[in-house]
Design an enzyme around this catalytic site. Sequence first.
Site: not given
Ligand code: CP3
Length: 356
Positions: A37, A41, A50, A86, A163
């Site tokens: 990640r 954020r 964003r 994602d 999901y």
């Molecule tokens: O690692 C990186 O920086 C690459 C990008 C990446 C994102 N999501 C960007 C993202 C990666 C590799 C993921 C994987 C992902 N997505 C996982 C597995 C990672 C882990 O931590 O186990 C999961 C479970 C997801 C599903 C998902 N997407 C969730 C649970 C969330 C958070 C929701 C929230 O708002 O709290 C996301 C959103 C997400 N994916 C964000 C980012 C940067 C935040 C979105 C935003 O800008 O608000």
Amino acid sequence: MTDQPKTDHPEGLSGRERMLRAARRQPVDGPPVWIMRQAGRYLPEYHEIRQLGSFMETCRHAERAAEITCQPIRRFGMDAAVIFSDILVPAEAMGMDVSFEEGKGPRVQPALRSRADVDRLHAFDPEEDTGFLADAIRRVRKEVGAEQAIIGFCGAPFTTASYMIEGQSSRNFENTKAMLHGDPETFRELLDKIVDALIPYLGMQVDAGADVLQIFDSWGGALSAATYRESLFPPMERLVCATKALGCPVILYVNGDSHLLELLADLGPDVIGIDWRVDPTDARARIGDRTALQGNLDPSALFAPAETVVRMTEETLDRFGDAPGHIFNLGSGVLPKTPVECVQAVIETVQRRRNP
Ligand code: CP3
């Protein structure tokens, strides 16, 4: 003129070489480092981009996705750039409606509950339906050249299915486990469909320039080892095998995997991610030389003062020792409010440990 080939790194390895060598358990000058990640954020420059659109729109916008991918690299010079996207992008391409509400996490609708629901999911053409991701990878390659490895990724079948079945994030996975145990045939059909879709999706990422692939089984740790072996092993093995056949190292990450390490090694990935609850010495004793390890500083530790973060990073490095096959990372994704200077402290501490 000399016969020596010209290299940008007369003094040592590029980050890309360091990452690829460590993933294959070859000797390096010190562990490569990246952070799950890292494109996200905790960075103010991420929040600026964003503002321009929703999260899924940002994923589909290759130029923005490439820019977000490169932001942490420019600041900290990690050894690998994980592509901004994602794990739910394939769910959308298979016909589900995926959205993110502020503070509420993902919504994946309509939730799948029956065989008929699963039958409605469809295959997709990676280039046609998710070509923006390939485009983003090619743009990142233009910026990082041979300096950084590019990491492509997907969600594992169980995590993706959870999901799709819950329709949102879940704590106990009631509906998912109801299908897994109560209607195993439908569940298996769903996992097989997901794996069928993911293999060409990962292939597209490699064709576009990804050097390493990570499979995120973020919620696989919610299952017992016996259930994981019985219900997830066959589709996971098919996914890992097909991914390795694409020719690049595969990292398998399962959050909460301390009870699953031997089983994960049996799946045959090149690297296993361990979270902060796992002692690296114990992991090595259990896995032996079968895979490299990635991890495992606690992401919440980055809320301590920077000096403490430095000390904890050093302790983590010490616990892994000098044996080849360690990729430094956190034990799970970096948290949204993490102070930027603490991310910097982690990266610099790992970089300082390198042999000249
Ligand atoms: O690692 C990186 O920086 C690459 C990008 C990446 C994102 N999501 C960007 C993202 C990666 C590799 C993921 C994987 C992902 N997505 C996982 C597995 C990672 C882990 O931590 O186990 C999961 C479970 C997801 C599903 C998902 N997407 C969730 C649970 C969330 C958070 C929701 C929230 O708002 O709290 C996301 C959103 C997400 N994916 C964000 C980012 C940067 C935040 C979105 C935003 O800008 O608000």
